[in-house]
Design a protein around this motif. Structure first.
Motif, mmCIF file in Angstrom:
data_model
loop_
_atom_site.group_PDB
_atom_site.id
_atom_site.type_symbol
_atom_site.label_atom_id
_atom_site.label_comp_id
_atom_site.label_asym_id
_atom_site.label_seq_id
_atom_site.Cartn_x
_atom_site.Cartn_y
_atom_site.Cartn_z
ATOM 1 N N ILE A 1 0.789 -1.215 -0.088
ATOM 2 C CA ILE A 1 0.128 -0.212 0.004
ATOM 3 C C ILE A 1 0.939 1.368 -0.065
ATOM 4 O O ILE A 1 0.509 2.330 -0.267
ATOM 5 N N GLY A 2 2.049 1.164 0.285
ATOM 6 C CA GLY A 2 3.029 2.182 0.212
ATOM 7 C C GLY A 2 3.892 2.266 -0.734
ATOM 8 O O GLY A 2 4.271 1.164 -1.460
ATOM 9 N N ALA A 3 4.590 3.301 -1.074
ATOM 10 C CA ALA A 3 5.731 3.414 -2.026
ATOM 11 C C ALA A 3 6.958 2.509 -1.460
ATOM 12 O O ALA A 3 7.676 1.815 -2.104
ATOM 13 N N GLY A 4 7.169 2.809 -0.095
ATOM 14 C CA GLY A 4 8.256 2.497 0.645
ATOM 15 C C GLY A 4 7.859 0.851 0.797
ATOM 16 O O GLY A 4 6.835 0.529 1.155
ATOM 17 N N VAL A 5 8.895 -0.047 0.748
ATOM 18 C CA VAL A 5 8.718 -1.497 1.001
ATOM 19 C C VAL A 5 9.249 -2.131 2.131
ATOM 20 O O VAL A 5 9.439 -3.155 2.502
ATOM 21 N N GLY B 1 11.254 10.684 3.869
ATOM 22 C CA GLY B 1 11.621 9.275 3.505
ATOM 23 C C GLY B 1 10.988 8.244 4.323
ATOM 24 O O GLY B 1 10.102 7.840 4.390
ATOM 25 N N ARG B 2 11.838 7.920 5.324
ATOM 26 C CA ARG B 2 11.765 6.870 6.404
ATOM 27 C C ARG B 2 12.374 7.401 7.740
ATOM 28 O O ARG B 2 13.834 7.899 7.529
ATOM 29 N N GLY B 3 11.823 7.288 8.797
ATOM 30 C CA GLY B 3 12.598 7.665 9.976
ATOM 31 C C GLY B 3 13.964 6.791 10.103
ATOM 32 O O GLY B 3 14.940 7.326 10.686
HETATM 33 C C1 OXD Z 1 4.585 5.133 1.805
HETATM 34 C C2 OXD Z 1 4.280 5.779 2.999
HETATM 35 O O1 OXD Z 1 3.998 5.404 0.791
HETATM 36 O O2 OXD Z 1 5.107 6.269 3.692
HETATM 37 O O3 OXD Z 1 5.646 4.510 1.722
HETATM 38 O O4 OXD Z 1 3.184 6.222 2.761
#
Ligand code: OXD
Ligand code: NDP
Length: 321
Positions: A72-76, A235-237
């Motif tokens: 569901i996210g761009a990050g995996v 981006g990410r924590g």
């Molecule tokens: C993603 C988000 O899409 O962090 O990865 O929402």
């Protein structure tokens, strides 16, 4: 195969998101597939696809007919954090809507720092009427984007429209119109030395974990029109060494930061980031995934995959994103 439907079932495994809205949209878009929150036992042969956000570790491991995982996210990173992840294709979220939302966030935050938003909001509270007449033009500022992928490239184009100089850094060499591109370890030094505001849109992988740390900040220029650099991390924590960020803000190595993501989410109520005067904080809200824009393309891909057509927006397992 499920008795009541003609096609394989979909497992919806979500943590921290309202499952009902995703369930409703999946059921609407994939009427021929039953959608379930839990498999019928760990070896449920009726499940062919999984739609996930932070899936329960082990939930996908033993499904014998699982054909693909849709993030569901761009990050995996939330998918890879499952130690029992099965070896099936992983498709990540890429959509115009998600990209547009992220670019809005980036432009909002870059402009807020550039146009002295934090300072003027503080002055308003204190009833201070004082204009900073040394405000540089956008054309005097370089925004450096760490991560020139789907999101970084779009944000770069929108920042260029406003008049900023834009540079970018990626893992592999890139060519993006109007953007000074750097890549890999060799490109990192010139990239860091050449920008004033850093926008981080990197994925979290073993190579990028805690990349935002004191060694990196030490390589950023402090001679630009803004003085010390500004950090914007959407981006990410896990990209952040949070103690180093606090130290860099306190020492003046960084002049300000916007942080949308944190090592631990939700952020602990006693975190110093909540009250730090140089921090703008948002609750992982830079670009929200919304069912109406993400589910239909996922279901289209499931149908195409069943017909033997290739999946798109596939994750490169080796690279980790
Ligand atoms: C993603 C988000 O899409 O962090 O990865 O929402
Ligand atoms: P992409 O995969 O399209 O782009 C990732 C970019 O990062 C690419 O340019 C890639 O390089 C670069 N990169 C990866 N590893 C390295 C490395 N080791 N060194 C240098 N560059 C590297 O991802 P998206 O643009 O779609 O998304 C980026 C991230 O944004 C997601 O992974 C997610 O974590 C985050 N995100 C956060 C959201 C939020 O609300 N806060 C919402 C959506 C996403 P190359 O081009 O060479 O492959």
């Amino acid at each position: 195969m499920n008795k009541n439907t003609s096609k394989g079932r979909i497992l919806l495994s979500l943590t921290g998101l309202d499952p009902d809205v995703w369930m409703r949209e999946l059921t609407r878009r994939a009427p021929e597939r039953a959608v379930v929150f839990e498999p019928d036992g760990e070896a449920d042969a009726s499940i062919e696809y999984a739609v996930v956000w932070k899936p329960k570790p082990g939930a996908l491991a033993k499904l014998p007919n699982l054909k693909a995982i849709f993030s569901i996210g761009a990050g995996v990173d939330h998918v890879f954090s499952d130690p029992d992840l099965p070896d099936v294709p992983i498709v990540r979220a890429v959509s115009e809507d998600l990209t547009a939302r992220m670019s809005e966030f980036v432009v909002w935050q870059v402009l807020d720092h550039h146009r002295l938003g934090p300072r003027y909001r503080k002055q308003q509270v204190e009833r201070i009427w004082e204009e900073d007449r040394s405000q540089p033009a956008a054309s005097e500022i370089t925004v450096g984007i760490m991560g020139l992928g789907e999101l970084g490239t779009d944000a770069a184009a929108k920042l260029r429209c406003i008049g900023f100089n834009v540079s970018g850094w990626s893992r592999t060499p890139k060519s993006v119109d109007g953007v000074t591109c750097h890549a890999g370890a060799d490109g990192l030094g010139p990239f860091l030395a050449g920008a004033d505001i850093f926008v981080v849109l990197l994925p979290l992988t073993p190579d990028t974990r805690e990349i935002l740390a004191k060694d990196l900040f030490a390589r950023m220029t402090r001679r630009g029109p803004l003085g010390a650099p500004i950090l914007i991390n959407a981006g990410r924590g896990g990209l952040q060494n949070e103690a180093d960020i606090l130290a860099a803000l306190d020492s003046g190595q960084l002049s300000a930061a916007t942080l949308d993501v944190f090592q631990q989410e939700p952020l602990a109520t006693d975190s110093p980031f909540w009250t730090h005067p140089k921090v703008t904080l948002t609750p992982h809200a830079a670009a929200t995934s919304v069912p109406i824009s993400l589910i239909a393309p996922m279901v289209t891909q499931m149908e195409a995959h069943d017909r033997g057509e290739p999946l798109v927006n596939l994750v490169d397992r080796k690279a980790g994103y």
